[in-house]
Design a protein around this motif. Structure first.
Motif, PDB file in Angstrom:
ATOM      1  N   LEU A   1       0.780  -1.218  -0.061  1.00 42.88           N
ATOM      2  CA  LEU A   1       0.025  -0.196   0.061  1.00 42.88           C
ATOM      3  C   LEU A   1       0.921   1.338   0.134  1.00 42.88           C
ATOM      4  O   LEU A   1       0.519   2.252  -0.832  1.00 42.88           O
ATOM      5  CB  LEU A   1      -1.056  -0.091   1.166  1.00 42.88           C
ATOM      6  N   ILE A   2       1.893   1.322   0.660  1.00 43.39           N
ATOM      7  CA  ILE A   2       2.843   2.490   0.948  1.00 43.39           C
ATOM      8  C   ILE A   2       3.546   2.642  -0.533  1.00 43.39           C
ATOM      9  O   ILE A   2       3.446   3.747  -1.170  1.00 43.39           O
ATOM     10  CB  ILE A   2       4.031   2.154   1.871  1.00 43.39           C
ATOM     11  N   VAL A   3       3.859   1.590  -1.278  1.00 46.03           N
ATOM     12  CA  VAL A   3       4.490   1.619  -2.601  1.00 46.03           C
ATOM     13  C   VAL A   3       3.303   2.273  -3.427  1.00 46.03           C
ATOM     14  O   VAL A   3       3.750   3.081  -4.332  1.00 46.03           O
ATOM     15  CB  VAL A   3       5.016   0.283  -3.259  1.00 46.03           C
ATOM     16  N   VAL A   4       2.118   1.681  -3.373  1.00 45.89           N
ATOM     17  CA  VAL A   4       0.962   2.208  -4.382  1.00 45.89           C
ATOM     18  C   VAL A   4       0.823   3.548  -4.095  1.00 45.89           C
ATOM     19  O   VAL A   4       0.670   4.394  -4.903  1.00 45.89           O
ATOM     20  CB  VAL A   4      -0.106   1.236  -4.314  1.00 45.89           C
ATOM     21  N   LEU A   5       1.000   4.030  -2.829  1.00 45.02           N
ATOM     22  CA  LEU A   5       0.854   5.484  -2.603  1.00 45.02           C
ATOM     23  C   LEU A   5       1.583   6.324  -3.022  1.00 45.02           C
ATOM     24  O   LEU A   5       1.452   7.427  -3.632  1.00 45.02           O
ATOM     25  CB  LEU A   5       0.402   5.718  -0.984  1.00 45.02           C
TER      26      LEU A   5
ATOM     27  N   VAL B   1       3.357  10.311  -7.124  1.00 49.09           N
ATOM     28  CA  VAL B   1       4.427  10.810  -7.925  1.00 49.09           C
ATOM     29  C   VAL B   1       3.313  11.101  -9.238  1.00 49.09           C
ATOM     30  O   VAL B   1       3.723  12.241 -10.259  1.00 49.09           O
ATOM     31  CB  VAL B   1       5.339   9.645  -8.243  1.00 49.09           C
ATOM     32  N   TYR B   2       2.776  10.100  -9.710  1.00 55.39           N
ATOM     33  CA  TYR B   2       1.766  10.200 -10.800  1.00 55.39           C
ATOM     34  C   TYR B   2       1.035  11.531 -10.769  1.00 55.39           C
ATOM     35  O   TYR B   2       0.795  12.230 -11.947  1.00 55.39           O
ATOM     36  CB  TYR B   2       1.000   8.975 -11.141  1.00 55.39           C
ATOM     37  N   ALA B   3       0.402  11.646  -9.640  1.00 52.57           N
ATOM     38  CA  ALA B   3      -0.574  12.842  -9.593  1.00 52.57           C
ATOM     39  C   ALA B   3       0.307  14.119  -9.548  1.00 52.57           C
ATOM     40  O   ALA B   3      -0.330  15.057 -10.292  1.00 52.57           O
ATOM     41  CB  ALA B   3      -1.250  12.873  -8.039  1.00 52.57           C
ATOM     42  N   THR B   4       1.544  13.939  -8.832  1.00 52.49           N
ATOM     43  CA  THR B   4       2.121  15.487  -9.150  1.00 52.49           C
ATOM     44  C   THR B   4       2.676  15.551 -10.726  1.00 52.49           C
ATOM     45  O   THR B   4       2.585  16.892 -11.161  1.00 52.49           O
ATOM     46  CB  THR B   4       3.427  15.228  -8.281  1.00 52.49           C
ATOM     47  N   TYR B   5       3.024  14.610 -11.352  1.00 59.86           N
ATOM     48  CA  TYR B   5       3.453  14.671 -12.865  1.00 59.86           C
ATOM     49  C   TYR B   5       2.008  15.217 -13.463  1.00 59.86           C
ATOM     50  O   TYR B   5       2.487  16.036 -14.526  1.00 59.86           O
ATOM     51  CB  TYR B   5       3.751  13.383 -13.202  1.00 59.86           C
TER      52      TYR B   5
ATOM     53  N   GLN C   1      -0.269  19.384 -16.471  1.00 62.18           N
ATOM     54  CA  GLN C   1      -1.547  20.015 -16.954  1.00 62.18           C
ATOM     55  C   GLN C   1      -1.389  21.621 -16.639  1.00 62.18           C
ATOM     56  O   GLN C   1      -1.877  22.607 -17.533  1.00 62.18           O
ATOM     57  CB  GLN C   1      -2.700  19.430 -16.209  1.00 62.18           C
ATOM     58  N   ARG C   2      -0.801  22.027 -15.826  1.00 61.39           N
ATOM     59  CA  ARG C   2      -0.438  23.577 -15.439  1.00 61.39           C
ATOM     60  C   ARG C   2       0.372  23.991 -16.507  1.00 61.39           C
ATOM     61  O   ARG C   2      -0.008  25.236 -16.875  1.00 61.39           O
ATOM     62  CB  ARG C   2       0.001  23.359 -13.976  1.00 61.39           C
ATOM     63  N   SER C   3       1.307  23.335 -17.093  1.00 57.84           N
ATOM     64  CA  SER C   3       2.200  23.787 -18.095  1.00 57.84           C
ATOM     65  C   SER C   3       1.415  24.150 -19.222  1.00 57.84           C
ATOM     66  O   SER C   3       1.608  25.112 -20.049  1.00 57.84           O
ATOM     67  CB  SER C   3       3.125  22.764 -18.313  1.00 57.84           C
ATOM     68  N   ARG C   4       0.501  22.916 -19.619  1.00 61.91           N
ATOM     69  CA  ARG C   4      -0.199  23.260 -20.771  1.00 61.91           C
ATOM     70  C   ARG C   4      -1.189  24.282 -21.004  1.00 61.91           C
ATOM     71  O   ARG C   4      -1.486  25.154 -21.486  1.00 61.91           O
ATOM     72  CB  ARG C   4      -1.253  21.686 -21.288  1.00 61.91           C
ATOM     73  N   ILE C   5      -1.851  24.427 -19.696  1.00 65.91           N
ATOM     74  CA  ILE C   5      -2.956  25.767 -19.502  1.00 65.91           C
ATOM     75  C   ILE C   5      -2.067  27.058 -19.501  1.00 65.91           C
ATOM     76  O   ILE C   5      -2.755  27.749 -20.187  1.00 65.91           O
ATOM     77  CB  ILE C   5      -3.541  25.756 -18.129  1.00 65.91           C
ATOM     78  N   HIS C   6      -0.934  27.001 -18.941  1.00 66.54           N
ATOM     79  CA  HIS C   6       0.073  28.193 -19.159  1.00 66.54           C
ATOM     80  C   HIS C   6       0.255  28.542 -20.826  1.00 66.54           C
ATOM     81  O   HIS C   6      -0.099  29.728 -21.167  1.00 66.54           O
ATOM     82  CB  HIS C   6       1.112  28.250 -18.390  1.00 66.54           C
ATOM     83  N   ILE C   7       0.581  27.308 -21.425  1.00 70.72           N
ATOM     84  CA  ILE C   7       0.776  27.604 -22.902  1.00 70.72           C
ATOM     85  C   ILE C   7      -0.603  28.094 -23.611  1.00 70.72           C
ATOM     86  O   ILE C   7      -0.419  28.980 -24.290  1.00 70.72           O
ATOM     87  CB  ILE C   7       1.340  26.363 -23.447  1.00 70.72           C
ATOM     88  N   GLU C   8      -1.528  27.210 -23.139  1.00 75.23           N
ATOM     89  CA  GLU C   8      -2.763  27.804 -23.831  1.00 75.23           C
ATOM     90  C   GLU C   8      -3.376  28.999 -23.609  1.00 75.23           C
ATOM     91  O   GLU C   8      -3.774  30.044 -24.435  1.00 75.23           O
ATOM     92  CB  GLU C   8      -3.956  26.646 -23.497  1.00 75.23           C
TER      93      GLU C   8
END
Length: 259
Positions: A32-36, A41-45, A50-57
């Motif tokens: 569970l710790i590894v999955v979390l 990490v995936y959520a942060t990525y 998405q933030r970078s894409r919104i900024h570009i858009e």
């Protein structure tokens, strides 16, 4: 103190050196710790991507809006300049061409003969337009000359009331005695300045100069041919109210662009 036998010590040593067992609960917790950690990490990525894409858009949208705004301003400015040009030059030429397409002459066919009138399209455009419209509808066909005042005016219309004509006669006599410098020529075509609808549109043809003509009539034409016919109508017998004793009127009106 009791002594332990060598064989017992050997067995005890072997028992202590054996591998330790990991419980199932520990394995689940570690998983569970590894999955979390992976999920974090995936959520942060995803967040930073998405933030970078919104900024570009947003940046592209700002640039696009700026370009569109500049384009709209250029279109509006171009339209404004075009409107000014049309108002200054093009519109006048358009109005001139429109006026040139309108008939410039009217031929009144009466029982005494024809009277040709030149219409003042430039000085009295609204009245001329109304007159032309009524001519095309046949408004003046069969219209009678209701009042004939010698050396003054003849009036054709649907109304049999003397009204302003009688007042003109009194003032005309006063002016003829007091004023020797007459301001207007004879044989002018006009209609009353009194507000009326199209059904009450009357025609007046002066047979002598009238000093206060502009106070009474809207002049929109002049007789250029058939003055003798006007004078012949002027000579008909009338009663005390200046009404012709025998009916005489306009048979029809023909419009011409040129003569």
């Amino acid at each position: 103190m009791a002594r332990i036998k060598p064989q017992a010590l050997l067995q005890q040593s072997k028992r202590k050196k054996g591998p330790a067992r990991i419980s199932l609960t520990t394995i689940i917790m570690l998983t569970l710790i590894v999955v979390l950690i992976l999920f974090f990490v995936y959520a942060t990525y995803r967040h930073w991507t998405q933030r970078s894409r919104i900024h570009i858009e947003n940046r592209e949208s700002v640039i696009e809006n700026s370009l569109l705004s500049a384009l709209y301003q250029r279109i509006i400015l171009s339209g404004f300049l075009k409107a000014i040009f049309l108002c200054s030059f093009g519109d006048n030429s358009f109005m001139d061409s429109k006026k040139s397409d309108l008939p410039g002459y009217a031929i009144l066919d009466t029982a005494k003969g024809s009277i040709t009138v030149e219409l003042f399209k430039d000085s009295s455009p609204e009245v001329v337009d109304q007159f032309l419209d009524l001519c095309q509808r046949g408004h003046f066909n069969g219209m009678l000359f209701r009042h004939v005042i010698k050396h003054y005016v003849i009036q054709a219309g649907d109304s049999d009331k003397l009204g302003a004509v009688e007042d003109w006669t009194l003032k005309g006599k006063q002016y003829s005695q007091l004023d020797t410098s007459l301001k207007h020529e004879a044989f002018m075509l006009g209609t009353s300045k009194v507000k009326h609808d199209k059904k009450e549109f009357e025609l007046f043809i002066t047979t002598a100069p009238i000093p206060d003509l502009n106070e009474k009539l809207i002049v929109f034409g002049k007789v250029i041919k058939g003055e003798d016919i006007v004078q012949e109508i002027e000579e008909v017998d009338t009663d005390e109210h200046y009404r012709p004793k025998s009916s005489i009127g306009i048979r029809s009106v023909n419009l011409k662009q040129s003569i």
